[in-house]
Design a protein around this motif. Structure first.
Motif, PDB file in Angstrom:
ATOM      1  N   UNK A  62     -27.266  -0.307  11.372  1.00  0.00           N
ATOM      2  CA  UNK A  62     -26.242   0.572  11.308  1.00  0.00           C
ATOM      3  C   UNK A  62     -26.449   1.014  12.167  1.00  0.00           C
ATOM      4  N   UNK A  63     -27.119   1.016  13.732  1.00  0.00           N
ATOM      5  CA  UNK A  63     -26.461   1.628  14.873  1.00  0.00           C
ATOM      6  C   UNK A  63     -25.376   1.986  15.327  1.00  0.00           C
ATOM      7  N   UNK A  64     -25.073  -0.007  15.447  1.00  0.00           N
ATOM      8  CA  UNK A  64     -23.428  -0.066  16.121  1.00  0.00           C
ATOM      9  C   UNK A  64     -22.254  -0.807  15.229  1.00  0.00           C
ATOM     10  N   UNK A  65     -21.673   0.006  15.513  1.00  0.00           N
ATOM     11  CA  UNK A  65     -20.146  -0.598  14.785  1.00  0.00           C
ATOM     12  C   UNK A  65     -18.956  -0.364  15.373  1.00  0.00           C
ATOM     13  N   UNK A  66     -18.506  -1.777  14.671  1.00  0.00           N
ATOM     14  CA  UNK A  66     -17.115  -2.350  15.695  1.00  0.00           C
ATOM     15  C   UNK A  66     -15.933  -2.416  15.286  1.00  0.00           C
ATOM     16  N   UNK A  67     -14.830  -1.917  15.806  1.00  0.00           N
ATOM     17  CA  UNK A  67     -13.602  -1.606  14.748  1.00  0.00           C
ATOM     18  C   UNK A  67     -12.265  -2.472  15.687  1.00  0.00           C
ATOM     19  N   UNK A  68     -11.718  -2.798  14.792  1.00  0.00           N
ATOM     20  CA  UNK A  68     -10.579  -3.040  15.562  1.00  0.00           C
ATOM     21  C   UNK A  68      -9.359  -2.040  15.524  1.00  0.00           C
ATOM     22  N   UNK A  69      -8.544  -2.382  16.670  1.00  0.00           N
ATOM     23  CA  UNK A  69      -7.797  -0.601  17.466  1.00  0.00           C
ATOM     24  C   UNK A  69      -6.556  -0.624  16.491  1.00  0.00           C
TER      25      UNK A  69
END
Length: 120
Positions: free
Chosen positions: A53-60
């Motif tokens: 849970x420490x790293x998250x990624x998102x679409x622009x």
């Protein structure tokens, strides 16, 4: 088995919280992702979260409006969606990551989706 829930009809500017619950096996050591598919369009990446849970990624297109989180004790991943726009209308699905982060080929186990409809 993965089951997404929490979709529905909401007005533009509103919020929804999606849940993806796993049963039958644990995914606490896997990266998890959310994707969406609008009618007539390819499935696209929305967000992903590392196993801890420490790293998250998102679409622009959703950055700053959507938040992905997980509760490994509950074997569940969440997608909080705020400031929704009509273009967010799609079927949202969760998946288990095996290789990379941003493409459908990076995931090999998909759950049933939940419909999100945003009216203008």
């Amino acid at each position: 088995q993965l089951q997404a829930s929490g979709g529905g009809l909401v007005q533009a500017g509103g919020s929804l919280r999606l849940s993806c619950a796993a049963s039958g096996r644990t995914f606490s050591r896997s990266r998890m992702g959310w994707f969406r598919q609008a009618p007539g369009k390819e499935r696209e990446f929305v967000a992903a979260i590392s196993f801890g849970g420490s790293n998250t990624y998102y679409a622009d297109s959703v950055k700053g409006r959507f938040t992905i989180s997980r509760d490994n004790a509950k074997n569940t991943v969440y997608l909080q969606m705020d400031s929704l726009k009509p273009e967010d209308t799609a079927v949202y699905s969760c998946a288990v990551g095996v290789t990379g982060i941003f493409t459908t080929d990076d995931y090999d186990y998909w759950g049933q989706g939940t419909q999100v409809t945003v009216s203008s």
